[in-house]
Design an enzyme around this catalytic site. Structure first.
Site, short mmCIF file in Angstrom:
data_model
loop_
_atom_site.label_atom_id
_atom_site.label_comp_id
_atom_site.label_asym_id
_atom_site.label_seq_id
_atom_site.Cartn_x
_atom_site.Cartn_y
_atom_site.Cartn_z
N GLU A 201 -15.48 0.20 -25.34
CA GLU A 201 -14.88 1.01 -26.40
C GLU A 201 -14.62 0.11 -27.60
O GLU A 201 -14.29 -1.07 -27.45
CB GLU A 201 -13.53 1.58 -25.95
CG GLU A 201 -13.60 2.93 -25.32
CD GLU A 201 -12.25 3.48 -24.89
OE1 GLU A 201 -12.23 4.44 -24.12
OE2 GLU A 201 -11.20 2.93 -25.30
N ARG A 293 -2.19 13.42 -12.49
CA ARG A 293 -1.01 13.30 -11.63
C ARG A 293 0.23 13.45 -12.49
O ARG A 293 0.14 13.53 -13.71
CB ARG A 293 -1.01 11.91 -10.98
CG ARG A 293 -1.08 10.83 -12.07
CD ARG A 293 -0.87 9.44 -11.56
NE ARG A 293 -1.26 8.41 -12.49
CZ ARG A 293 -0.49 7.88 -13.43
NH1 ARG A 293 0.75 8.32 -13.61
NH2 ARG A 293 -0.95 6.95 -14.23
P1 ADP Z 1 2.13 6.33 -16.38
O1 ADP Z 1 0.64 6.36 -16.55
O2 ADP Z 1 2.69 7.37 -15.48
O3 ADP Z 1 2.84 6.17 -17.66
P2 ADP Z 1 1.83 3.70 -15.31
O4 ADP Z 1 0.58 3.47 -16.10
O5 ADP Z 1 2.93 2.71 -15.37
O6 ADP Z 1 2.50 5.05 -15.62
O7 ADP Z 1 1.37 3.93 -13.83
C1 ADP Z 1 2.30 4.32 -12.86
C2 ADP Z 1 2.06 3.55 -11.60
O8 ADP Z 1 0.78 3.85 -11.09
C3 ADP Z 1 2.09 2.05 -11.79
O9 ADP Z 1 2.69 1.50 -10.64
C4 ADP Z 1 0.62 1.68 -11.87
O10 ADP Z 1 0.41 0.36 -11.44
C5 ADP Z 1 0.02 2.68 -10.94
N1 ADP Z 1 -1.35 3.08 -11.27
C6 ADP Z 1 -1.77 3.64 -12.41
N2 ADP Z 1 -3.10 3.91 -12.36
C7 ADP Z 1 -3.53 3.48 -11.15
C8 ADP Z 1 -4.80 3.46 -10.47
N3 ADP Z 1 -5.90 3.93 -11.03
N4 ADP Z 1 -4.86 2.95 -9.23
C9 ADP Z 1 -3.75 2.46 -8.66
N5 ADP Z 1 -2.53 2.46 -9.22
C10 ADP Z 1 -2.41 2.95 -10.45
P1 ADP Z 2 -4.79 2.46 -18.22
O1 ADP Z 2 -5.69 3.30 -17.34
O2 ADP Z 2 -4.63 1.08 -17.72
O3 ADP Z 2 -3.54 3.18 -18.57
P2 ADP Z 2 -5.78 3.11 -20.88
O4 ADP Z 2 -7.22 3.39 -21.14
O5 ADP Z 2 -4.87 4.25 -20.86
O6 ADP Z 2 -5.66 2.27 -19.54
O7 ADP Z 2 -5.28 2.05 -21.95
C1 ADP Z 2 -4.02 1.43 -21.80
C2 ADP Z 2 -3.57 0.90 -23.15
O8 ADP Z 2 -4.51 -0.07 -23.65
C3 ADP Z 2 -3.48 1.94 -24.26
O9 ADP Z 2 -2.25 2.64 -24.25
C4 ADP Z 2 -3.63 1.06 -25.49
O10 ADP Z 2 -2.45 0.37 -25.80
C5 ADP Z 2 -4.66 0.05 -25.06
N1 ADP Z 2 -6.03 0.51 -25.37
C6 ADP Z 2 -6.87 1.16 -24.55
N2 ADP Z 2 -8.05 1.43 -25.15
C7 ADP Z 2 -7.97 0.94 -26.40
C8 ADP Z 2 -8.86 0.89 -27.54
N3 ADP Z 2 -10.08 1.40 -27.48
N4 ADP Z 2 -8.40 0.30 -28.67
C9 ADP Z 2 -7.17 -0.24 -28.73
N5 ADP Z 2 -6.30 -0.22 -27.70
C10 ADP Z 2 -6.66 0.35 -26.55
#
Ligand code: ADP
Ligand code: ADP
Ligand code: MG
Length: 456
Positions: A201, A293
């Site tokens: 991305e 979820r």
């Molecule tokens: P939210 O997305 O609800 O804001 P987080 O990103 O903190 O919260 O994720 C909530 C919990 O789920 C954390 O403990 C994170 O490590 C876990 N988690 C998130 N995505 C995954 C995944 N794809 N596989 C395993 N654990 C995950």
């Molecule tokens: P996760 O599954 O770990 O939650 P996300 O795809 O939701 O991953 O991304 C987590 C965080 O990483 C976002 O909230 C943002 O801060 C940063 N991020 C993800 N993708 C981008 C992007 N294309 N450009 C800038 N920041 C990004």
């Protein structure tokens, strides 16, 4: 309600939240627990509790066979997976359904389609939802991928298709960095998620993280407005609020409509969140992922809309249609959630498991504290450090921030080190007060303000 007994395949504060919702719906509750969680609040509050294995999550909370055996033994007719652990595991959802038990969440097929981040991007594009410019699907050959990265333009984001919780992500600033970092991201993702697939991305600079809560029953799809989660450390949210101070009514409407369109396109069932990056200068928003979820920060939405998201999830799993129509959803005032983690913010957020000392729980008007604590509770060191979430709501954002400071002042946990002092400091910071933040704002602020982070 045809369901009678729900098993909670999770732990900590979210297990407590699910038990509360289930009890209010008249359901019996079964809490599964690892040997490290025998003394947990969730085990105390549930009607029944079943030990499913040793402390290591792989051998307990992630053990599908052990969870299913507990459901069978106790006659549970529904399983709520919470967040993390098995919540986005399509094989688990399939296995639950195959056992004749209602999975509180979407089907395995929808989880496969939307939980895989590269395939979810494709679904979003097809539903007309703008995505971040990047690769079509998972990348294959590294050299070809590097050429594509050059085309997208550096810096480029390398992301694990199975990633979550901020893991499996790298930023490459050049072709050279790309060739080193891509294999690293892939092996980190293989180790953490069992899938090393990567996609690319463009980096959206100075973006705000804004996500839309949606609900669906397979036929009706609604949104419950947005949450802003731009205050992040290591791509993990620490402070979440609703509504977003950055959205105009027009952008809000388009953003929420795009989320509903995507939910409808996959005939979504249950509660879900569609995450976006928002450029508040151009007004553009881009889909980044869907979480199939309940999310950690769901209470801010509950606070401004009055909707019980957990109850809706359980009713949909019971086969009932959504009890609310889109025209019934409105929001009032402002809510903020902060994550109280057992980590020492003055020592680079080092995990600080210990014993809960003199517990003083914040209360009063507009304060909700969803937590797993009691006096004398020994926090096990094996899991996520989230102890609880402090949620405040008020008529305006300004008043909510004042209330947040007041409520944190009331919170007492003895000698335990937590992230609470961070939020007092943030609540006094001009950029936070004016809402001038983005996802890269917090980390440099932490570097510059480490002196403000010690406290109780
Ligand atoms: P939210 O997305 O609800 O804001 P987080 O990103 O903190 O919260 O994720 C909530 C919990 O789920 C954390 O403990 C994170 O490590 C876990 N988690 C998130 N995505 C995954 C995944 N794809 N596989 C395993 N654990 C995950
Ligand atoms: P996760 O599954 O770990 O939650 P996300 O795809 O939701 O991953 O991304 C987590 C965080 O990483 C976002 O909230 C943002 O801060 C940063 N991020 C993800 N993708 C981008 C992007 N294309 N450009 C800038 N920041 C990004
Ligand atoms: Mg995310």
């Amino acid at each position: 309600m045809s369901l009678t007994k729900i098993l909670i395949a999770n732990r900590g504060e979210i297990a407590v939240r699910i038990i509360r919702a289930a009890q209010e719906l008249g359901l019996k509750t079964v809490q599964v627990y690892s040997a490290a969680d025998e003394t947990s609040l969730a085990v105390q509050l549930a009607d029944e509790a079943v030990e499913i294995g040793p402390p290591a999550a792989k051998k307990s909370y992630l053990d599908v066979a052990a969870v299913l055996a507990a459901a069978e033994k106790t006659g549970a007719d529904a399983i709520h997976p919470g967040y993390g652990f098995l919540a986005e595991n399509a094989e688990f959802a399939d296995a639950v359904a195959a056992a004749g038990i209602s999975f509180v969440g979407p089907s395995g097929d929808v989880i496969r389609r939307m939980g895989d981040k590269a395939s979810a991007r494709k679904a979003a594009k097809e539903a007309g939802v703008p995505t971040v410019p990047g690769s079509d699907g998972v990348i294959g050959d590294l050299t070809e991928a590097c050429a594509l990265a050059q085309q997208i333009g550096f810096p480029v984001m390398i992301k694990a298709t199975a990633g979550g919780g901020g893991r499996g992500i790298r930023i490459a600033n050049s072709a050279e960095e790309f060739m080193t970092l891509a294999p690293q991201a892939s092996s980190e993702a293989s180790a953490a998620f069992g899938d090393g697939g990567l996609y690319l991305e463009k980096v959206i600079e100075r973006a705000r993280h804004i996500e839309v809560q949606i609900l669906g029953d397979g036929e009706n799809f609604i949104h419950c407005f947005e949450r802003e989660c731009s205050l992040q450390r290591r791509r993990q949210k620490v402070w979440e609020e609703a509504p977003s101070a950055a959205l105009t009514p027009d952008v809000r409407e388009r953003l929420c409509a795009s989320a509903v369109a995507l939910a409808a396109a996959v005939k979504y069932c249950g509660a879900g969140t569609i995450e976006y990056l928002y450029d508040d200068v151009s007004g553009d928003f881009y889909f980044i992922e869907m979480n199939t979820r309940i999310q950690v920060e769901h209470p801010v939405t509950e606070s401004i809309t009055g909707i019980d998201l957990l109850a809706e999830m359980i009713k949909v799993a019971d086969g009932q249609p959504l009890s609310i129509r889109q025209e019934d959803v409105s929001f009032r005032g402002h809510a903020i959630e902060v994550r109280i983690n057992a980590e020492d913010p003055a020592a680079n957020f080092m995990p600080f498991p210990g014993v809960v000392g003199d517990l003083r729980v914040p209360g009063g008007p507009g304060v909700r504290f969803d937590h797993m604590l009691y006096q004398g509770y020994q926090i096990p060191p094996f899991y996520d450090s989230l102890l609880g979430k402090l949620i405040v709501s008020a008529d305006t954002r300004e008043k909510a921030i004042i209330r947040l400071k007041r409520a944190i002042g009331e919170l007492g946990l003895g000698d335990l080190k937590t992230t609470a002092p961070l939020f007092t400091a943030l609540a006094e910071t001009p950029d936070v007060l004016s809402g001038s933040v983005h996802t890269k704002w917090l980390e440099p602020w932490l570097e510059a303000n480490s002196d403000k982070l010690s406290g109780h």
